[in-house]
Write an enzyme that holds these catalytic residues in place. Structure first.
Site, short mmCIF file in Angstrom:
data_model
loop_
_atom_site.label_atom_id
_atom_site.label_comp_id
_atom_site.label_asym_id
_atom_site.label_seq_id
_atom_site.Cartn_x
_atom_site.Cartn_y
_atom_site.Cartn_z
N ASN A 36 33.49 50.35 44.21
CA ASN A 36 33.97 50.72 45.54
C ASN A 36 32.77 51.12 46.39
O ASN A 36 32.18 52.18 46.19
CB ASN A 36 34.97 51.88 45.44
CG ASN A 36 36.19 51.49 44.63
OD1 ASN A 36 36.62 50.33 44.64
ND2 ASN A 36 36.76 52.44 43.90
N ASN A 46 30.04 35.62 45.67
CA ASN A 46 30.08 37.02 46.06
C ASN A 46 30.77 37.27 47.40
O ASN A 46 31.36 38.32 47.61
CB ASN A 46 28.63 37.53 46.12
CG ASN A 46 28.48 38.83 46.87
OD1 ASN A 46 28.74 39.91 46.33
ND2 ASN A 46 28.07 38.75 48.13
N ASP A 65 30.50 27.96 55.68
CA ASP A 65 31.60 28.74 56.23
C ASP A 65 32.79 28.63 55.28
O ASP A 65 33.49 27.62 55.25
CB ASP A 65 31.98 28.22 57.62
CG ASP A 65 33.07 29.06 58.28
OD1 ASP A 65 33.62 29.97 57.61
OD2 ASP A 65 33.39 28.80 59.45
N LYS A 82 41.83 38.62 44.70
CA LYS A 82 40.90 39.10 43.67
C LYS A 82 41.42 38.75 42.27
O LYS A 82 40.62 38.53 41.35
CB LYS A 82 40.67 40.60 43.82
CG LYS A 82 39.97 40.99 45.12
CD LYS A 82 38.51 40.55 45.16
CE LYS A 82 38.23 39.29 45.90
NZ LYS A 82 36.79 38.93 45.95
N SER A 106 35.24 39.71 41.77
CA SER A 106 36.59 40.20 42.00
C SER A 106 36.50 41.62 42.55
O SER A 106 35.60 41.93 43.33
CB SER A 106 37.40 40.13 40.70
OG SER A 106 38.73 40.55 40.90
N TYR A 142 45.02 40.79 49.60
CA TYR A 142 43.63 40.95 49.14
C TYR A 142 43.62 41.06 47.62
O TYR A 142 42.82 40.41 46.93
CB TYR A 142 43.00 42.19 49.76
CG TYR A 142 41.59 42.46 49.26
CD1 TYR A 142 40.55 41.57 49.54
CD2 TYR A 142 41.29 43.61 48.52
CE1 TYR A 142 39.26 41.81 49.09
CE2 TYR A 142 40.00 43.85 48.07
CZ TYR A 142 38.99 42.95 48.36
OH TYR A 142 37.71 43.19 47.90
#
Length: 333
Positions: free
Chosen positions: A245, A124, A97, A217, A180, A213
């Site tokens: 995307n 990932n 987790d 990244k 990323s 966010y």
């Protein structure tokens, strides 16, 4: 010139050419061991599908064993493209987790007890734009704590095994991949990380989730860059990438317009993101680079955001972040 180059690179990340490195280009990986965090869904699932159907031993790390079992059923019932008749590998679940740092050490110890090598680790898993104010168990902004801090801690445990693996593995084959996003282009100024208040605990107004966010990244990029400085001469390639995307459950917190309107125009099937991660893991071009490499869809060497690049090269932001994360994660080792 750098600004023009960056702009066209970003445009190319949004509208990539066809992939040239696909499932059929993966070498035989029988006997090799791979770790994929967040491998039960989205791009991680597609990557695990390819690795399994090419003969690899795949450790799928995640929170839910039920989600893992569903992924296994999916993977076995739907072979990767062009790999239907290849010898199959194995799939194993590792409970982890990333939103709770206390789970990292037990998971890492379990993994280290049952494998004697680790050829490639794909960090990932990730969280994207949760409700503002969401936090991890340790009080980190949820995206920062999950996407950056937890993977950093996991890597501290796994790095010695990868270094050992690299001693006998073919040159350039042992890799650590920090996933990323194109969102790294939109982290806070001036260099992508708000070092004065990373978790925005003292901000008068909380930033938009997409800003935090983007910062997470950037954090993945900085970790990959600094790790490359530490281990590239010891046989490990450290890369970061934008998988593309993609249509995945990452958008579950996004609004209707982003998910259903813009998404139809700009989002691609998860398999293509899997090919980007596959390229980062196996293509020969990154091995020809000394040090850090940034990969863009659907498997090409790309260009970092210009401000993030300036921060790394002129202000040692990678080294600065590495020192912060080492100090903060010492207590969980």
């Amino acid at each position: 010139m750098d600004k023009v180059r960056w702009f066209f690179s970003l445009l190319s990340e949004m509208f990539p050419p066809s992939a040239t490195f696909t499932e059929k280009d993966v070498p035989d990986v029988t006997g090799k061991v791979f770790l994929v965090t967040g491998g039960s869904s989205g791009v991680g699932l597609e990557l695990c599908r390819i690795l399994y159907h090419r003969g690899g031993r795949v450790i799928v790390a995640g929170r839910s064993e039920q989600a893992y079992n569903d992924a296994v059923t999916n993977i076995k019932a739907n072979p990767a493209k062009d790999l239907k008749d290849f010898p199959k590998g194995s799939l194993e679940f590792l409970k982890l987790d990333l939103s709770n740092l206390t789970t990292i050490k037990p998971a890492a110890q379990e993994l280290l007890a049952k494998v004697n090598r680790l050829d490639i680790a794909w960090y990932n898993a990730g969280v994207m734009t949760p409700p503002v104010g969401s936090k991890t168990a340790q009080g980190y902004e949820l995206q920062w704590g999950t996407n950056v801090v937890a993977h950093f801690l996991l890597n501290r445990f796994l790095s010695p095994l990868q270094l050992k693996t690299a001693q006998s593995a073919p040159k350039g084959s042992v890799r650590t991949i920090w996933v990323s996003s194109s969102a790294h282009h939109f982290g806070p100024g001036p260099y992508g990380i708000n070092f004065d208040d990373i978790n925005y605990e003292h901000a008068d107004k909380k930033p938009r989730s997409f800003t935090t966010y983007g910062q997470s990244k950037v954090g993945d990029v900085l970790c990959a860059y600094e790790y490359a400085n530490l281990v590239s001469d010891k046989g490990i390639l450290s890369l970061s990438l934008n998988p593309g995307n993609l249509k995945s459950n990452l958008q579950r917190h996004s609004g209707f317009i982003l998910r259903h309107v813009i998404g139809r125009m700009l989002l691609y099937p998860p398999r293509l993101g899997g090919l980007t991660e596959l390229y980062a893991g196996f293509a020969p071009e990154p091995a020809a680079n000394k040090g850090f490499t940034y990969i863009i869809p659907w498997g090409r060497i790309g260009v970092l955001n210009k401000d993030v690049k300036i921060g790394l090269e002129q202000y040692d932001t990678g080294k600065k972040l590495w020192a912060i994360l080492e100090k903060e994660t010492d207590k969980y080792m």
